[in-house]
Write a protein that holds these residues in place. Structure first.
Motif, mmCIF file in Angstrom:
data_model
loop_
_atom_site.group_PDB
_atom_site.id
_atom_site.type_symbol
_atom_site.label_atom_id
_atom_site.label_comp_id
_atom_site.label_asym_id
_atom_site.label_seq_id
_atom_site.Cartn_x
_atom_site.Cartn_y
_atom_site.Cartn_z
ATOM 1 N N GLN A 33 8.149 9.015 -9.960
ATOM 2 C CA GLN A 33 7.850 7.620 -9.640
ATOM 3 C C GLN A 33 9.128 6.903 -9.210
ATOM 4 O O GLN A 33 10.224 7.231 -9.674
ATOM 5 C CB GLN A 33 7.256 6.922 -10.870
ATOM 6 N N LEU A 46 6.868 1.086 -7.555
ATOM 7 C CA LEU A 46 6.731 1.156 -6.098
ATOM 8 C C LEU A 46 5.739 2.231 -5.685
ATOM 9 O O LEU A 46 4.757 1.949 -4.994
ATOM 10 C CB LEU A 46 8.098 1.432 -5.461
ATOM 11 N N ILE A 47 6.017 3.462 -6.053
ATOM 12 C CA ILE A 47 5.177 4.588 -5.620
ATOM 13 C C ILE A 47 5.197 5.675 -6.684
ATOM 14 O O ILE A 47 6.225 5.931 -7.308
ATOM 15 C CB ILE A 47 5.676 5.180 -4.280
ATOM 16 N N LYS A 56 4.212 10.294 0.611
ATOM 17 C CA LYS A 56 3.330 9.142 0.426
ATOM 18 C C LYS A 56 3.950 7.936 1.101
ATOM 19 O O LYS A 56 5.181 7.812 1.172
ATOM 20 C CB LYS A 56 3.099 8.842 -1.057
ATOM 21 N N HIS A 57 3.082 7.059 1.571
ATOM 22 C CA HIS A 57 3.537 5.847 2.242
ATOM 23 C C HIS A 57 2.938 4.636 1.547
ATOM 24 O O HIS A 57 1.821 4.669 1.038
ATOM 25 C CB HIS A 57 3.082 5.844 3.701
ATOM 26 N N SER A 58 3.717 3.556 1.559
ATOM 27 C CA SER A 58 3.200 2.269 1.095
ATOM 28 C C SER A 58 3.951 1.186 1.830
ATOM 29 O O SER A 58 5.104 0.898 1.530
ATOM 30 C CB SER A 58 3.393 2.119 -0.417
ATOM 31 N N GLY A 59 3.293 0.584 2.823
ATOM 32 C CA GLY A 59 3.961 -0.438 3.629
ATOM 33 C C GLY A 59 5.208 0.108 4.305
ATOM 34 O O GLY A 59 5.154 1.091 5.042
ATOM 35 N N ARG A 62 8.471 4.965 2.269
ATOM 36 C CA ARG A 62 8.016 6.343 2.449
ATOM 37 C C ARG A 62 8.737 7.198 1.422
ATOM 38 O O ARG A 62 9.964 7.169 1.336
ATOM 39 C CB ARG A 62 8.314 6.833 3.857
ATOM 40 N N GLU B 101 1.110 4.573 -13.298
ATOM 41 C CA GLU B 101 2.386 3.869 -13.277
ATOM 42 C C GLU B 101 2.512 2.977 -14.496
ATOM 43 O O GLU B 101 1.511 2.584 -15.109
ATOM 44 C CB GLU B 101 2.507 3.025 -12.005
#
Lengths: 113, 113
Positions: A33, A46-47, A56-59, A62, B101
């Motif tokens: 994480q 965050l991820i 994985k991507h989030s906004g 990456r 998380e």
């Protein structure tokens, strides 16, 4: 002992540039994480990337995971001054360590306007 | 608003005194955690709890004690046996241990005078 080790310890860039932070770990993991911490505050998740995932991507974020090299990277694209913070990776070792996160020492990111 | 709260924000203690840090969550999370953060360092796990009336020692439990009498509350007592208690203490919770998380509170900064 700290399992995750971030690199670099500090990173200074201009707004609009990309920022890449790396994390290495020593033993097998259940998931990894990434968290962010603004000065003197709590951490914000965050991820989360599981051991069977590679990317994985989030906004603008990456995350990649390479379990063969025991490493992960966090890429922030088109950085903003508001991204200035410390970034930590944390590993969940699974097995008897299931659910126990081990944090690295963090990367301090400074984004100049 | 759902969230996790810690109080007080700042705490001063004389050597030899016990002190209790509060952590409350209204997220209906099963798991709760206590971490310690020293300047420029990552987080180290003190204690964690998966369910009410159950908790386990983390990596640095010596000199600390906890209780989990209610799902919403996980107070941490820093005892006089803790040799170097000055630090930033962070409480976190997650829906289930190991799969989700963690959500962090804003932290309590403890200073021993």
């Amino acid at each position: 002992s700290q399992q995750g080790e971030e690199d670099p310890q500090a990173l200074s860039i201009q707004e609009g540039e990309n920022a890449t932070m790396n994390c290495s770990y020593k033993t097998s993991i259940n998931n990894l994480q990434w968290y962010r911490q603004n000065s003197g505050r709590g951490l914000v998740h965050l991820i989360l990337i599981r051991s069977n995932e590679r990317e994985k991507h989030s906004g603008r974020l990456r995350v990649t995971l390479d379990t063969s090299k025991k490493s992960s990277s966090l890429l922030i694209t088109a950085s903003r001054a508001a991204d200035t913070a410390s970034y930590f990776c944390a590993t969940d070792g699974g097995g008897t360590s299931y659910g126990k996160l081990t944090f690295g020492q963090g990367t301090i990111l400074t984004v100049h306007p | 608003d759902g969230g996790i709260t810690q109080s007080p924000k700042y705490l001063f203690r004389k050597e030899g005194q016990n002190v209790t840090l509060s952590c409350e969550q209204n997220l209906n999370h099963d798991a709760m955690y206590w971490y310690r953060q020293d300047p420029g360092q990552g987080l180290r796990l003190i204690y964690y709890s998966q369910i009410v009336n159950d908790f386990q020692k983390g990596d640095i439990a010596e000199g600390y004690s906890v209780s989990r009498e209610k799902k919403e509350s996980f107070p941490l007592t820093v005892t006089s046996a803790q040799k170097n208690p000055t630090a930033f203490y962070l409480c976190a919770s997650s829906l289930r241990q190991g799969r989700d998380e963690q959500f962090f509170g804003p932290g309590t900064r403890l200073t021993v005078l």
